[in-house]
Design a protein around this motif. Structure first.
Motif, mmCIF file in Angstrom:
data_model
loop_
_atom_site.group_PDB
_atom_site.id
_atom_site.type_symbol
_atom_site.label_atom_id
_atom_site.label_comp_id
_atom_site.label_asym_id
_atom_site.label_seq_id
_atom_site.Cartn_x
_atom_site.Cartn_y
_atom_site.Cartn_z
ATOM 1 N N LYS A 375 -29.170 19.056 38.072
ATOM 2 C CA LYS A 375 -30.163 20.110 37.835
ATOM 3 C C LYS A 375 -30.664 20.086 36.400
ATOM 4 O O LYS A 375 -29.902 19.831 35.464
ATOM 5 C CB LYS A 375 -29.547 21.481 38.106
ATOM 6 C CG LYS A 375 -29.328 21.766 39.572
ATOM 7 C CD LYS A 375 -29.031 23.242 39.789
ATOM 8 C CE LYS A 375 -28.720 23.478 41.264
ATOM 9 N NZ LYS A 375 -28.515 24.889 41.578
ATOM 10 N N ALA A 376 -31.950 20.428 36.253
ATOM 11 C CA ALA A 376 -32.522 20.608 34.912
ATOM 12 C C ALA A 376 -31.933 21.889 34.325
ATOM 13 O O ALA A 376 -31.344 22.694 35.055
ATOM 14 C CB ALA A 376 -34.039 20.713 35.027
ATOM 15 N N LEU A 383 -39.415 24.480 37.898
ATOM 16 C CA LEU A 383 -40.308 23.323 37.953
ATOM 17 C C LEU A 383 -39.711 22.255 38.865
ATOM 18 O O LEU A 383 -40.413 21.613 39.655
ATOM 19 C CB LEU A 383 -40.443 22.778 36.530
ATOM 20 C CG LEU A 383 -41.789 22.248 36.103
ATOM 21 C CD1 LEU A 383 -42.853 23.300 36.269
ATOM 22 C CD2 LEU A 383 -41.720 21.822 34.633
ATOM 23 N N GLN A 384 -38.404 22.088 38.746
ATOM 24 C CA GLN A 384 -37.711 21.102 39.582
ATOM 25 C C GLN A 384 -37.840 21.501 41.061
ATOM 26 O O GLN A 384 -38.055 20.653 41.925
ATOM 27 C CB GLN A 384 -36.233 21.033 39.182
ATOM 28 C CG GLN A 384 -35.520 19.809 39.679
ATOM 29 C CD GLN A 384 -34.064 19.763 39.206
ATOM 30 O OE1 GLN A 384 -33.600 20.641 38.476
ATOM 31 N NE2 GLN A 384 -33.340 18.744 39.624
ATOM 32 N N GLU A 385 -37.742 22.806 41.312
ATOM 33 C CA GLU A 385 -37.894 23.314 42.677
ATOM 34 C C GLU A 385 -39.317 23.029 43.184
ATOM 35 O O GLU A 385 -39.514 22.564 44.302
ATOM 36 C CB GLU A 385 -37.597 24.823 42.685
ATOM 37 C CG GLU A 385 -37.814 25.527 44.007
ATOM 38 C CD GLU A 385 -36.904 25.018 45.120
ATOM 39 O OE1 GLU A 385 -35.832 24.478 44.822
ATOM 40 O OE2 GLU A 385 -37.305 25.135 46.306
ATOM 41 N N ALA A 438 -42.878 32.141 39.535
ATOM 42 C CA ALA A 438 -41.983 31.414 38.618
ATOM 43 C C ALA A 438 -40.547 31.914 38.771
ATOM 44 O O ALA A 438 -39.592 31.118 38.807
ATOM 45 C CB ALA A 438 -42.458 31.591 37.175
ATOM 46 N N LEU A 439 -40.415 33.230 38.900
ATOM 47 C CA LEU A 439 -39.080 33.820 39.019
ATOM 48 C C LEU A 439 -38.401 33.381 40.320
ATOM 49 O O LEU A 439 -37.231 32.960 40.325
ATOM 50 C CB LEU A 439 -39.216 35.349 38.973
ATOM 51 C CG LEU A 439 -37.941 36.110 38.714
ATOM 52 C CD1 LEU A 439 -37.478 35.853 37.288
ATOM 53 C CD2 LEU A 439 -38.162 37.610 38.922
ATOM 54 N N ILE A 444 -34.362 30.289 43.223
ATOM 55 C CA ILE A 444 -34.016 29.361 44.320
ATOM 56 C C ILE A 444 -33.393 28.089 43.740
ATOM 57 O O ILE A 444 -32.321 27.655 44.153
ATOM 58 C CB ILE A 444 -35.264 29.008 45.168
ATOM 59 C CG1 ILE A 444 -35.770 30.255 45.884
ATOM 60 C CG2 ILE A 444 -34.944 27.901 46.179
ATOM 61 C CD1 ILE A 444 -37.019 30.047 46.700
ATOM 62 N N GLY A 445 -34.087 27.507 42.728
ATOM 63 C CA GLY A 445 -33.593 26.254 42.143
ATOM 64 C C GLY A 445 -32.211 26.416 41.521
ATOM 65 O O GLY A 445 -31.343 25.551 41.663
ATOM 66 N N ALA A 446 -32.012 27.536 40.821
ATOM 67 C CA ALA A 446 -30.752 27.696 40.094
ATOM 68 C C ALA A 446 -29.601 28.068 41.021
ATOM 69 O O ALA A 446 -28.485 27.563 40.876
ATOM 70 C CB ALA A 446 -30.924 28.766 39.013
#
Ligand code: HEM
Length: 466
Positions: A375-376, A383-385, A438-439, A444-446
């Motif tokens: 993960k970034a 952004l990765q998501e 963005a949130l 989701i990504g984190a």
């Protein structure tokens, strides 16, 4: 002149100060009257309007503050003190960062060992590292919140357009600080987070290859990258942020705080200049005589509580002032005491976080072993998501560049002068939508992504990396 006054006690008798101050006595007071003391602190600490103004004018640190500020600046909800908290976090980062520099070498053969050594072999090493890391995370968060607050308050509008642009620069530098610092421990987490982040750069049309080369300095992240990130982290970015911060804070004063002014009207522009220039009592400006202003800047000490800096304004601007209702209070003690409390609160928070949660250190960086998931850093994970759904050129370059450019030039194409939200429905709806997207992407990504970027609810297994 003032020193002589202090010496002779003239300032107590010249009619400018209420005659309630006893002639200094005792060792402490005698010390304060020595030449050495008075060469450092040029003005006696008088708790009178004139005394406070003189101390502000003559002290480089207090001079950051205007002598008087609009009363509404004291309210927490004016700024939530977010800009100030960001500045305090930055100071903590500088202090802890210098300590870490004593024990760190930017070399792939020793960096990881240095981090282990910090944990066990160096006094307060682990705590200082923890505090540094938490302050960095918090600074990113606080700067984003500050940006959001400034937007919702409409504080980016005339005359603060350029300060908003500087703010965007500060935001980019803050991300740069965090990102370059991420690589320094040289563990699996840092290595792969930076790999994911720098991969994005390669998608930049035309210049992707060159930019990646400049940033990484080779075919993959290695010694050259570590050295470059270190140089950026401890030299280039600190100089850049110091310069921008100087201008930013100076302009907050010169553009005026974005608060309603009593008796002046909404977000008055000229009026803010008056309250934040070096004029201690704006209500009295109409009474300045036009008799020969001194060519050099000079303090005008007048009767009552008026203290001004003259000589830098032309005659018209002094005489043409209208009389305003004075809604200002002295920065000392009203604002400065609040800032000290918030500053101490910020220090206590990062210390508590540093004691409670250790900064991670995974296995040593291994270019041949990709962790799952890679993960970034959390502020790029949205952004990765996005990248997992769209073409890299769109998600990795066009969307972020578009958002950044739109944000930068926002004050120049938003011509609506209103600052109240009820008159800014369109701008607020667009901004709020982008913010929510963005949130959601970041959360989701984190929290919800696991191996293979598959959906994994955090209550089953947490893959959150800080
Ligand atoms: C390193 C990051 C930053 C620091 C240390 C910082 C510091 C400050 C401080 C101390 C203030 C005074 C009032 C307050 O606390 O809000 C302020 C105001 C302001 N900041 Fe920042 N700032 C930073 C980043 C930004 C960003 C990212 C933006 C927006 C893009 C921004 C735009 C502004 C504007 C327009 C004002 C004037 C607002 C007003 O008068 O209400 N700043 N900043």
């Amino acid at each position: 002149m003032i020193d002589q006054e202090a010496e002779s006690g003239e300032h107590l008798r010249d009619g400018l100060e209420p005659d309630v101050y006893p002639v200094p006595e005792g060792r402490w007071q005698r010390l304060k009257r020595t030449e050495i003391w008075r060469s450092v602190f040029r003005h006696p600490q008088l708790d009178t309007p004139r005394g406070r103004a003189l101390q502000g004018f003559s002290n480089v640190f207090l001079h950051i503050y205007p002598v008087k500020v609009p009363r509404r600046v004291l309210r927490l909800r004016y700024s939530w003190r977010l800009g100030y908290i960001a500045a305090v976090l930055f100071t903590i980062l500088v202090v802890t960062g210098v300590y870490l520099m004593f024990f760190y070498t930017p070399s792939v053969t020793s960096a990881y060992g240095d981090m282990q050594q910090l944990r066990t072999g160096i006094g307060f090493g682990q705590l200082v590292r923890n505090v540094h890391r938490w302050s960095a995370h918090l600074m990113v968060l606080v700067v984003v919140l500050h940006l959001v607050r400034v937007f919702f308050a409409g504080a980016y509008k005339r005359p603060r357009q350029f300060n908003w642009v500087i703010g965007i620069g500060l935001f980019a530098i803050t991300l740069g600080f965090s990102f370059t610092g991420y690589l320094l421990p040289w563990d699996q987490l840092s290595y792969w987070a930076v790999t994911v982040g720098t991969n994005l750069v390669s998608y930049v049309p035309l210049f992707g290859g060159v930019l990646t080369d400049v940033l990484i300095g080779g075919p993959q992240i290695g010694q050259a990258t570590l050295l470059r990130f270190y140089a950026l982290h401890v030299a280039v970015l600190p100089v850049a942020i110091a310069l921008l911060l100087m201008v930013h804070i100076w302009r907050v004063r010169k553009d005026g705080f974005a608060v309603r002014r009593g008796g002046v009207g909404a977000f008055a522009e000229g009026a803010t200049d008056r309250a934040n220039s070096d004029v201690a009592d704006p209500s009295a400006t109409g009474t300045i005589t036009t008799a020969a202003l001194p060519a050099a800047t000079a303090l005008a000490l007048e009767s009552g509580d008026r203290v001004r800096l003259l000589g830098v304004v032309d005659r018209e601007s002094v005489t043409a002032e209208e009389r305003l209702t004075d809604d200002t209070v002295f920065a000392w003690p009203h604002l400065i005491v609040r800032h000290v409390v918030v500053g101490l609160g910020t220090i206590a928070t990062v210390l508590a976080l540093g004691v409670a949660f250790a900064a991670p250190l995974r296995d040593i960086a291994n270019p041949n072993l990709t962790p799952e998931p890679a993960k970034a850093p959390w502020y790029f994970v949205g952004l990765q998501e996005l990248l997992s759904h769209f073409d890299p050129l769109v998600a990795g370059i066009f969307v972020p560049a578009g958002v950044l450019l739109t944000l930068t030039f926002l004050p120049y194409f938003d011509h609506n002068p209103a600052t109240e939200s009820k008159y800014r429905r369109v701008a607020i709806s667009i901004f709020a939508t982008i913010l929510v997207i963005a949130l959601v992407l970041t959360v989701i990504g984190a929290l919800f992504r696991g191996p293979g970027w598959k959906f994994v609810p955090p209550w089953q297994h947490s893959y959150l990396e800080m």
